[in-house]
Design an enzyme around this catalytic site. Structure first.
Site, PDB file in Angstrom:
ATOM      1  N   SER A  30       0.835  -1.210   0.000  1.00  0.00           N
ATOM      2  CA  SER A  30       0.000   0.000   0.000  1.00  0.00           C
ATOM      3  C   SER A  30       0.866   1.255   0.000  1.00  0.00           C
ATOM      4  CB  SER A  30      -0.890   0.015   1.251  1.00  0.00           C
ATOM      5  OG  SER A  30      -1.798  -1.039   1.214  1.00  0.00           O
ATOM      6  N   ARG A  34       1.630   4.254  -3.044  1.00  0.00           N
ATOM      7  CA  ARG A  34       1.383   5.666  -2.744  1.00  0.00           C
ATOM      8  C   ARG A  34       2.658   6.499  -2.869  1.00  0.00           C
ATOM      9  NH1 ARG A  34      -2.392   2.448  -0.497  1.00  0.00           N
ATOM     10  NH2 ARG A  34      -4.405   3.300   0.177  1.00  0.00           N
ATOM     11  N   ARG A 134     -12.752  -7.446 -11.523  1.00  0.00           N
ATOM     12  CA  ARG A 134     -13.013  -6.732 -10.258  1.00  0.00           C
ATOM     13  C   ARG A 134     -13.800  -5.436 -10.481  1.00  0.00           C
ATOM     14  NH1 ARG A 134      -7.751  -6.719  -6.635  1.00  0.00           N
ATOM     15  NH2 ARG A 134      -9.322  -6.199  -5.065  1.00  0.00           N
ATOM     16  N   SER A 179     -13.603   1.298   2.286  1.00  0.00           N
ATOM     17  CA  SER A 179     -12.535   0.945   1.346  1.00  0.00           C
ATOM     18  C   SER A 179     -11.487   2.046   1.270  1.00  0.00           C
ATOM     19  CB  SER A 179     -13.113   0.696  -0.053  1.00  0.00           C
ATOM     20  OG  SER A 179     -12.065   0.723  -1.007  1.00  0.00           O
ATOM     21  N   GLN A 181      -9.107   2.055  -0.768  1.00  0.00           N
ATOM     22  CA  GLN A 181      -8.823   2.341  -2.184  1.00  0.00           C
ATOM     23  C   GLN A 181      -9.746   3.439  -2.700  1.00  0.00           C
ATOM     24  OE1 GLN A 181      -9.052  -1.361  -4.306  1.00  0.00           O
ATOM     25  NE2 GLN A 181      -7.211  -2.191  -3.340  1.00  0.00           N
ATOM     26  N   ASP A 331      -6.817  -8.140   4.400  1.00  0.00           N
ATOM     27  CA  ASP A 331      -6.019  -9.033   3.557  1.00  0.00           C
ATOM     28  C   ASP A 331      -5.496 -10.255   4.316  1.00  0.00           C
ATOM     29  OD1 ASP A 331      -6.419  -7.369   1.387  1.00  0.00           O
ATOM     30  OD2 ASP A 331      -4.631  -6.177   1.810  1.00  0.00           O
ATOM     31  N   ARG A 362     -12.097 -14.781  -2.170  1.00  0.00           N
ATOM     32  CA  ARG A 362     -11.271 -15.421  -1.129  1.00  0.00           C
ATOM     33  C   ARG A 362     -12.086 -16.232  -0.130  1.00  0.00           C
ATOM     34  NH1 ARG A 362      -6.806 -10.596  -0.289  1.00  0.00           N
ATOM     35  NH2 ARG A 362      -5.565 -11.241  -2.089  1.00  0.00           N
ATOM     36  N   ARG A 407      -2.324 -14.252  -2.235  1.00  0.00           N
ATOM     37  CA  ARG A 407      -2.496 -14.562  -0.808  1.00  0.00           C
ATOM     38  C   ARG A 407      -3.111 -15.943  -0.606  1.00  0.00           C
ATOM     39  NH1 ARG A 407      -3.196  -8.551  -0.156  1.00  0.00           N
ATOM     40  NH2 ARG A 407      -1.088  -7.997   0.501  1.00  0.00           N
TER      41      ARG A 407
HETATM   42  C1  S3P Z   1      -5.619  -1.396  -0.026  1.00  0.00           C
HETATM   43  C2  S3P Z   1      -6.883  -1.442   0.477  1.00  0.00           C
HETATM   44  C3  S3P Z   1      -7.650  -2.697   0.668  1.00  0.00           C
HETATM   45  C4  S3P Z   1      -6.748  -3.920   0.593  1.00  0.00           C
HETATM   46  C5  S3P Z   1      -5.766  -3.841  -0.536  1.00  0.00           C
HETATM   47  C6  S3P Z   1      -4.877  -2.624  -0.385  1.00  0.00           C
HETATM   48  C7  S3P Z   1      -4.950  -0.094  -0.182  1.00  0.00           C
HETATM   49  O1  S3P Z   1      -8.624  -2.787  -0.350  1.00  0.00           O
HETATM   50  O2  S3P Z   1      -7.518  -5.092   0.475  1.00  0.00           O
HETATM   51  O3  S3P Z   1      -4.953  -4.991  -0.603  1.00  0.00           O
HETATM   52  O4  S3P Z   1      -3.717  -0.061  -0.368  1.00  0.00           O
HETATM   53  O5  S3P Z   1      -5.640   0.930  -0.113  1.00  0.00           O
HETATM   54  P1  S3P Z   1     -10.070  -2.082  -0.216  1.00  0.00           P
HETATM   55  O6  S3P Z   1      -9.871  -0.628  -0.195  1.00  0.00           O
HETATM   56  O7  S3P Z   1     -10.825  -2.528  -1.426  1.00  0.00           O
HETATM   57  O8  S3P Z   1     -10.658  -2.630   1.045  1.00  0.00           O
END
Ligand code: S3P
Length: 452
Positions: A30, A34, A134, A179, A181, A331, A362, A407
């Site tokens: 993550s 970024r 997705r 989320s 993301q 995760d 998963r 994973r």
């Molecule tokens: C992540 C957010 C999570 C996580 C992913 C990494 C991120 O996803 O499952 O592996 O770096 O912001 P979601 O935002 O869909 O929950």
């Protein structure tokens, strides 16, 4: 990149003797994504140490390079995994000449859509078979409100073209799902919006974007309100390049950590692990199960808490993991389910609907694989109940289809270390997404993992 059309390398994990040693798992995925994206939006050169050189992050590096920034490995750096990013400044990226292939990277593509949404340019994204299944609607909905336009396949799937907004609008957006993301995509678009962009999240999710925006000089405020956590960013900041040290990824560390808990006699230290409280739910849960995990040398690096973790093997007991904890360990459920398979009694994991839209479904993959290995498991629409063996090796002796999910691959290799008969995964290459060198690192600790 690992895809349905490439040859797969099966791997087999067998019953192992005690795991011992000290290792640093690769950098946080993550934070690595970024660092590259925000580095590309800074003025000046950002040096990133400990970057994850996994396929997902390399796809993000290629994406920012295709948009006019320069992200490259420092050939002369004394330690490995040191990169530099020369940014173009806020709003300064340029239109890529070609389609951008983000491989398996859900975080990469969703966050990059946010970046592009805040630029006057058009970009087309695609990915591997997993990424193309997705849902992208969760990011396109708020980004459309900011003025971006999206054309994708039916159901909001990749490949997808983003036409960014010449003048992105600052919005206030209440996330329908917790989320990080989606939150991050909105904030990244908001960087180039004139005004305050606000995201309200129903449950707190990982805050690496907020931390790193502040690190680079943006003003981000956070307030806990009755509606949830309210995060506001003042748009058009001047982002000034500054070095970033990426900690080891707790989501990767979780695999050797659980392996060390399960294999009798093990004593393993995991170095420099990022312990952001919004990521550390797995430690809370494993401790509730009875795990011995010592935190050593706690410190802060680039705005993130970091420490070494020393883990020794011991018996675990089943627990109920409440739905509210899911965002802080989203995760880690695959490897938690493996820990649960060896615990005494039932482990009930709730609030798992998001697991169905990860790199694979998963929830289904864990239920199928555990059942094939002789573990008692119940799969609900949004929950999983695993009945543990109380430390007795489950049967094993099965082959698990990884379905492009790194994973799932690592979780079942760890299971194979403690089953009666080895467990095989059909595609070891999938692990390169987040943990290149997983098999070698585990072998170094004493795990019996081999090609077949
Ligand atoms: C992540 C957010 C999570 C996580 C992913 C990494 C991120 O996803 O499952 O592996 O770096 O912001 P979601 O935002 O869909 O929950």
């Amino acid at each position: 990149m690992s895809d349905a059309n490439t040859t797969k390398t099966p791997l087999r994990a067998g019953p192992s003797g005690a795991l011992t040693g000290a290792v640093r798992v690769p950098g946080d995925k993550s934070i690595s994504h970024r660092a590259l994206m925000l580095g590309a939006l800074c003025v000046g050169e950002t040096r990133v140490t400990g970057l994850l050189e996994g396929e997902d992050v390399l796809a993000t590096a290629a994406a920012v390079n295709a948009m006019g920034a320069r992200a490259e490995r420092y050939a002369s750096a004394p330690d490995g995994n040191t990169w530099r990013v020369i940014g173009c400044g806020v709003g300064g990226l340029s239109e890529p000449e070609n389609v951008i292939d983000m491989g398996n990277a859900g975080t990469g593509v969703r966050l990059m859509m946010g970046v592009v949404a805040g630029h006057d340019m058009t970009a087309t994204f695609t990915g591997d078979a997993s990424l193309c299944r997705r849902p992208m609607g969760r990011v396109t909905a708020p980004l459309e409100r900011m003025g971006a336009k999206f054309t994708g396949r039916d159901g909001g799937l990749l490949p997808m073209t983003v036409k960014g907004a010449a003048e992105p609008l600052p919005i206030e957006y209440a996330l329908p799902v917790a989320s990080a993301q989606v939150k991050s995509a909105v904030l990244l678009a908001g960087i180039n919006a004139p005004g305050v962009t606000t995201v309200v999240e129903p449950q707190p999710t990982r805050d690496h974007t907020e931390n790193m925006l502040r690190w680079f000089g943006a003003e981000v405020t956070v307030q806990d309100t009755a509606r949830g956590r309210r995060i506001s960013l003042i748009g058009r900041p001047e982002l000034v390049a500054r070095d970033v040290a990426v900690p080891a990824d707790i989501s990767s560390a979780a695999f050797p950590l659980v392996a060390a808990l399960l294999v009798p006699g093990s004593d393993v230290t995991l170095k420099d692990v990022g312990l952001n409280p919004l990521r550390a739910g797995i430690l809370t849960t494993l401790r509730e199960m009875g795990a011995e995990i010592a935190v050593l040398g706690a410190r802060e690096e680039a705005g993130e808490p970091v420490a070494d973790l020393r883990v020794t093997a011991g018996p675990l007991k089943g627990v109920t993991v409440p739905a509210e904890r899911a965002p802080s360990m989203i995760d880690e459920y695959p490897i938690l389910a493996v820990a649960a398979a060896l615990a005494e009694g039932e482990t009930r994991m709730e609030g798992l609907e998001e697991l169905r839209v990860k790199e694979s479904d998963r929830l289904a993959a864990m239920a199928r694989g555990l059942a094939a290995a002789g573990v008692k498991v119940e799969e609900g629409p949004d929950y999983l109940v695993v009945t543990g063996s109380g430390g007795k090796p489950p049967r094993g002796g099965c082959t698990v289809t990884v379905d492009l999910d790194h994973r799932i691959a690592m979780a079942f290799l760890v299971l194979g270390l403690v089953t009666e008969q080895p467990v095989t995964i059909d595609d070891g290459d999938a692990m390169a997404t987040s943990f290149p060198g997983f098999a070698a690192m585990m072998q170094g600790l004493g795990a019996d993992i081999a090609d077949i």
